[in-house]
Design an enzyme around this catalytic site. Structure first.
Site, PDB file in Angstrom:
ATOM      1  N   HIS A  24       1.759  -5.127  -7.922  1.00  0.00           N
ATOM      2  CA  HIS A  24       0.484  -5.852  -7.879  1.00  0.00           C
ATOM      3  C   HIS A  24      -0.031  -6.110  -9.294  1.00  0.00           C
ATOM      4  O   HIS A  24      -1.221  -5.910  -9.588  1.00  0.00           O
ATOM      5  CB  HIS A  24      -0.555  -5.073  -7.056  1.00  0.00           C
ATOM      6  CG  HIS A  24      -0.330  -5.173  -5.581  1.00  0.00           C
ATOM      7  ND1 HIS A  24      -0.420  -6.345  -4.876  1.00  0.00           N
ATOM      8  CD2 HIS A  24       0.025  -4.231  -4.660  1.00  0.00           C
ATOM      9  CE1 HIS A  24      -0.164  -6.139  -3.594  1.00  0.00           C
ATOM     10  NE2 HIS A  24       0.128  -4.856  -3.438  1.00  0.00           N
TER      11      HIS A  24
ATOM     12  N   ASP B 254       1.043   1.170  -4.673  1.00  0.00           N
ATOM     13  CA  ASP B 254       1.470   0.613  -3.381  1.00  0.00           C
ATOM     14  C   ASP B 254       2.325  -0.639  -3.573  1.00  0.00           C
ATOM     15  O   ASP B 254       2.254  -1.303  -4.601  1.00  0.00           O
ATOM     16  CB  ASP B 254       0.243   0.257  -2.517  1.00  0.00           C
ATOM     17  CG  ASP B 254      -0.661  -0.766  -3.193  1.00  0.00           C
ATOM     18  OD1 ASP B 254      -0.848  -0.660  -4.425  1.00  0.00           O
ATOM     19  OD2 ASP B 254      -1.162  -1.679  -2.520  1.00  0.00           O
ATOM     20  N   GLU B 255       3.108  -0.915  -2.563  1.00  0.00           N
ATOM     21  CA  GLU B 255       3.792  -2.200  -2.399  1.00  0.00           C
ATOM     22  C   GLU B 255       4.456  -2.678  -3.692  1.00  0.00           C
ATOM     23  O   GLU B 255       4.184  -3.776  -4.160  1.00  0.00           O
ATOM     24  CB  GLU B 255       2.793  -3.244  -1.883  1.00  0.00           C
ATOM     25  CG  GLU B 255       2.223  -2.861  -0.525  1.00  0.00           C
ATOM     26  CD  GLU B 255       1.230  -3.873   0.037  1.00  0.00           C
ATOM     27  OE1 GLU B 255       1.289  -4.153   1.229  1.00  0.00           O
ATOM     28  OE2 GLU B 255       0.381  -4.382  -0.733  1.00  0.00           O
TER      29      GLU B 255
ATOM     30  N   TRP C  95     -10.714  -5.450   1.518  1.00  0.00           N
ATOM     31  CA  TRP C  95      -9.816  -6.368   0.794  1.00  0.00           C
ATOM     32  C   TRP C  95     -10.340  -7.773   1.004  1.00  0.00           C
ATOM     33  O   TRP C  95     -10.668  -8.154   2.135  1.00  0.00           O
ATOM     34  CB  TRP C  95      -8.387  -6.236   1.343  1.00  0.00           C
ATOM     35  CG  TRP C  95      -7.838  -4.856   1.221  1.00  0.00           C
ATOM     36  CD1 TRP C  95      -7.749  -3.912   2.196  1.00  0.00           C
ATOM     37  CD2 TRP C  95      -7.313  -4.248   0.035  1.00  0.00           C
ATOM     38  NE1 TRP C  95      -7.192  -2.758   1.690  1.00  0.00           N
ATOM     39  CE2 TRP C  95      -6.913  -2.941   0.372  1.00  0.00           C
ATOM     40  CE3 TRP C  95      -7.130  -4.682  -1.287  1.00  0.00           C
ATOM     41  CZ2 TRP C  95      -6.353  -2.059  -0.561  1.00  0.00           C
ATOM     42  CZ3 TRP C  95      -6.573  -3.812  -2.208  1.00  0.00           C
ATOM     43  CH2 TRP C  95      -6.186  -2.520  -1.846  1.00  0.00           C
ATOM     44  N   THR C  96     -10.404  -8.547  -0.076  1.00  0.00           N
ATOM     45  CA  THR C  96     -11.232  -9.760   0.010  1.00  0.00           C
ATOM     46  C   THR C  96     -10.441 -11.078  -0.013  1.00  0.00           C
ATOM     47  O   THR C  96     -11.000 -12.106  -0.394  1.00  0.00           O
ATOM     48  CB  THR C  96     -12.271  -9.755  -1.126  1.00  0.00           C
ATOM     49  OG1 THR C  96     -11.566  -9.700  -2.379  1.00  0.00           O
ATOM     50  CG2 THR C  96     -13.230  -8.595  -1.007  1.00  0.00           C
TER      51      THR C  96
ATOM     52  N   ASP D  63      -5.229  -6.800  -9.733  1.00  0.00           N
ATOM     53  CA  ASP D  63      -4.211  -7.098  -8.715  1.00  0.00           C
ATOM     54  C   ASP D  63      -3.469  -8.349  -9.174  1.00  0.00           C
ATOM     55  O   ASP D  63      -3.731  -8.869 -10.271  1.00  0.00           O
ATOM     56  CB  ASP D  63      -4.855  -7.280  -7.327  1.00  0.00           C
ATOM     57  CG  ASP D  63      -3.930  -6.761  -6.224  1.00  0.00           C
ATOM     58  OD1 ASP D  63      -2.793  -7.256  -6.148  1.00  0.00           O
ATOM     59  OD2 ASP D  63      -4.329  -5.859  -5.463  1.00  0.00           O
TER      60      ASP D  63
ATOM     61  N   TYR E 293      -9.787  -0.143   7.608  1.00  0.00           N
ATOM     62  CA  TYR E 293      -9.725  -1.441   6.930  1.00  0.00           C
ATOM     63  C   TYR E 293     -10.788  -2.370   7.524  1.00  0.00           C
ATOM     64  O   TYR E 293     -10.691  -2.801   8.671  1.00  0.00           O
ATOM     65  CB  TYR E 293      -8.315  -2.034   7.047  1.00  0.00           C
ATOM     66  CG  TYR E 293      -7.395  -1.561   5.932  1.00  0.00           C
ATOM     67  CD1 TYR E 293      -7.397  -0.234   5.530  1.00  0.00           C
ATOM     68  CD2 TYR E 293      -6.551  -2.443   5.264  1.00  0.00           C
ATOM     69  CE1 TYR E 293      -6.576   0.208   4.504  1.00  0.00           C
ATOM     70  CE2 TYR E 293      -5.723  -2.008   4.228  1.00  0.00           C
ATOM     71  CZ  TYR E 293      -5.742  -0.677   3.864  1.00  0.00           C
ATOM     72  OH  TYR E 293      -4.932  -0.241   2.839  1.00  0.00           O
TER      73      TYR E 293
HETATM   74  C1  ACM Z   1      -2.877  -1.539   0.529  1.00  0.00           C
HETATM   75  O1  ACM Z   1      -3.536  -1.955   1.497  1.00  0.00           O
HETATM   76  N1  ACM Z   1      -1.907  -2.263   0.016  1.00  0.00           N
HETATM   77  C2  ACM Z   1      -3.159  -0.253  -0.073  1.00  0.00           C
END
Ligand code: ACM
Ligand code: ZN
Length: 544
Positions: A275, A338-339, A480-481, A204, A430
């Site tokens: 990312h 993503d993003e 996600w950390t 990332d 999540y």
């Molecule tokens: C994500 O939470 N950006 C996949």
């Protein structure tokens, strides 16, 4: 305590569970409910538990074909931890136990049939994985009788199989790094809950965590966030301290092998085209501006992404994936998607030239071109790609599986267009969100997502035909950390939400009336986890 984990002592806590098991309530009916006192999660499809129970003692005469040697070994070592070495006659029969493990291919591949009766354990699985899951159930059924300092097994008949083929957990090791020892402990917890997929988010903006021999700067530079101050590292100072780490290829192999022994496939995620700051800090020539960049020190979404107009980007990513494919034997690779902001692409001479040359009408179609090109490379090497739901934008790659995270729409669109989908909508998948509205919770992202919401999650979205519903492979919890610095904190966010999701994925859709029974079992299961050194969030204990 159920006899499940490796270190086992006859600790002095009297077990409520055991009192129930021994008392009049042991006249269980055949109503498919998990009997009181047994911390079995996920609940099996079908149960029949008889009266009485037998002490685990003496020798175990075990018969298993060579193909089940690993499962046989698991059973032997469990037996040696949980049974009395020499029978105590005062405890009555059986003084000898036998066990038979076998494969019956007419059963569902991950399914099993388990019978325990008069000192005999009989377990048939649809495959070695089915036998493995049967053993997980067996181990959870061995309950400690603290007064007599023994373990007992009730008479059992279980027929079981999972509702969904994809039962996963994701872990982000880029924002914060977690070492191999923790990952093994983490995989043990997944296996125990019959989860079969570990989605390993390896790269990332904030860190590249996998050694790639051809590009050593990825870990030498991309594996570290810079900072002038010295530790201790904390959330308050995370952007001013040097922080990082990575896995060597040897360590990656070790984790993959450890997971495989527990019938867990590992899906590596290598983020592209966005990312990507950590990779671009190491190799800035692959960015649109080709100017020096830093590994990100803050959280968010960043404009600098892989240049889609530069053929060197594709050569680089293909070389990276070739090494990744050699390390991960599974069929899937996750390529992110993503993003990805389109800011740089729209102002980049190479990217705009690519759009013109390929007849692409906008930067979304350029993203689609990027993903399709990477998919061709993967497919040609016998691999399938998964991407976050943005890969639908500008046209979906022909064989891609969509991971639906911005709600359910991406998964539905994928299924309707003949693609497979994995459902991970923010709510309730999540696990970086808050799980309780109480003071003192550790800082978290994204609002409120309590265990009850996870438990009542309906994985298959409404509005799909029976054929389309089959393309919903399952679901996973995402960790996600950004705000999780330690293994302890990761575990706190995972348990008991992971177990709730595991039950939804294995047992099938749950209703509000199932919740009290889950909470009752989860109390016992949580105690087992805690005794084995896991952290469990306590809020569900307050629920009725
Ligand atoms: C994500 O939470 N950006 C996949
Ligand atoms: Zn560019």
């Amino acid at each position: 305590m159920a006899c499940r984990f490796t270190s086992l002592k006859f600790v002095g806590h009297a077990l409520l569970a055991w009192a129930i098991l021994c008392g009049p309530a042991s006249l269980w009916s055949q109503n498919n409910a998990v009997p009181p006192g047994l911390p079995v999660i996920p609940a099996p499809a079908s149960w029949n538990v008889g009266n009485g129970s037998a002490v685990l003692q003496g020798t175990l005469n075990l018969k298993a074909p060579a193909a089940l040697e690993r499962e046989a070994q698991l059973l032997r070592s469990w037996w040696s931890r949980c049974s009395l070495p020499a029978p105590r006659t005062a405890l009555q029969q059986p003084e000898e136990w036998s066990a038979q493990l076998s494969v019956d291919v007419s059963l569902p591949a991950e399914g099993y049939k388990l019978r325990v009766q008069s000192g005999k354990i009989m377990l048939e699985g649809g495959s070695d994985a089915g036998v493995f899951y049967g053993l997980q159930t067996l181990f959870l059924c061995a309950v400690e009788d603290t007064a007599a300092a023994v373990y007992r097994l009730p008479k059992l008949e279980v027929e079981d199989r999972p509702a969904f083929a994809y039962r996963g957990m994701h872990l982000d090791v880029s924002r914060h790094f977690f070492g191999v020892e923790f990952l093994k402990k983490h995989l043990d917890a997944l296996a125990r809950a019959k989860m079969n997929t570990f989605h390993w988010h390896l790269t990332d903006d904030q860190g590249w965590r996998i050694e790639i021999k051809k590009y050593p700067l990825l870990t030498q530079v991309g594996g570290w966030r810079s900072g002038s101050q010295q530790g201790p590292y904390s959330l308050q100072y995370f952007d001013t301290l040097r922080y990082g780490g990575f896995y060597t290829q040897e360590e990656i192999r070790e984790v993959v092998a450890y997971a495989a022994e527990r019938h867990i496939r590992v899906i590596p995620e290598l983020e592209m085209p966005g990312h990507a700051l950590a990779a671009l800090a190491a190799y800035p020539e692959l960015s649109c501006r080709q100017k020096p960049l830093e590994v990100a020190r803050g959280w968010g979404v960043f404009d600098d992404v892989f240049c889609a107009g530069n053929d060197s980007t594709f050569a680089f990513l293909e070389n990276v994936l070739a090494e990744v494919f050699a390390l991960f034997p599974g069929e899937y690779v996750h390529i992110g998607g993503d993003e990805c902001p389109k800011t740089r692409w729209n102002e980049c001479a190479r990217c705009t030239a690519r759009m013109r040359a390929e007849g692409l009408k906008d930067a979304h179609e350029l993203q689609s071109y990027f993903i399709q090109r990477m998919e061709r490379f993967a497919n040609n090497r016998g691999k399938k790609i998964i991407g976050w739901d943005e890969i639908l934008e500008g046209g979906l790659a022909p064989n891609a599986t969509v991971m639906s995270w911005r709600g359910e729409e991406g998964g539905k669109a994928a299924a309707k267009s003949g693609h497979n989908a994995i459902m991970t909508p923010g709510k309730p998948c999540y696990f970086d969100h808050y799980q309780a509205k109480v003071d003192g919770e550790p800082h978290a992202i994204g609002g409120y997502n309590p265990v009850e919401a996870v438990y009542l999650y309906s994985v298959v979205p409404d509005g799909l035909s029976p054929e389309e519903q089959k393309r919903i492979l399952g679901s996973q919890g995402n960790v996600w950390t950004e705000y999780m610095l330690t293994p302890d904190h990761v575990e706190y966010m995972m348990h008991p939400r992971m177990e709730a999701l595991a039950e939804v994925l294995w047992t099938g859709p749950r209703k509000p009336e199932h919740l009290p029974d889950f909470q009752r079992r989860m109390r016992l299961y949580a105690r087992d986890l805690e005794r084995s050194g896991y952290r469990v969030a306590p809020h569900f204990l307050n629920s009725k």
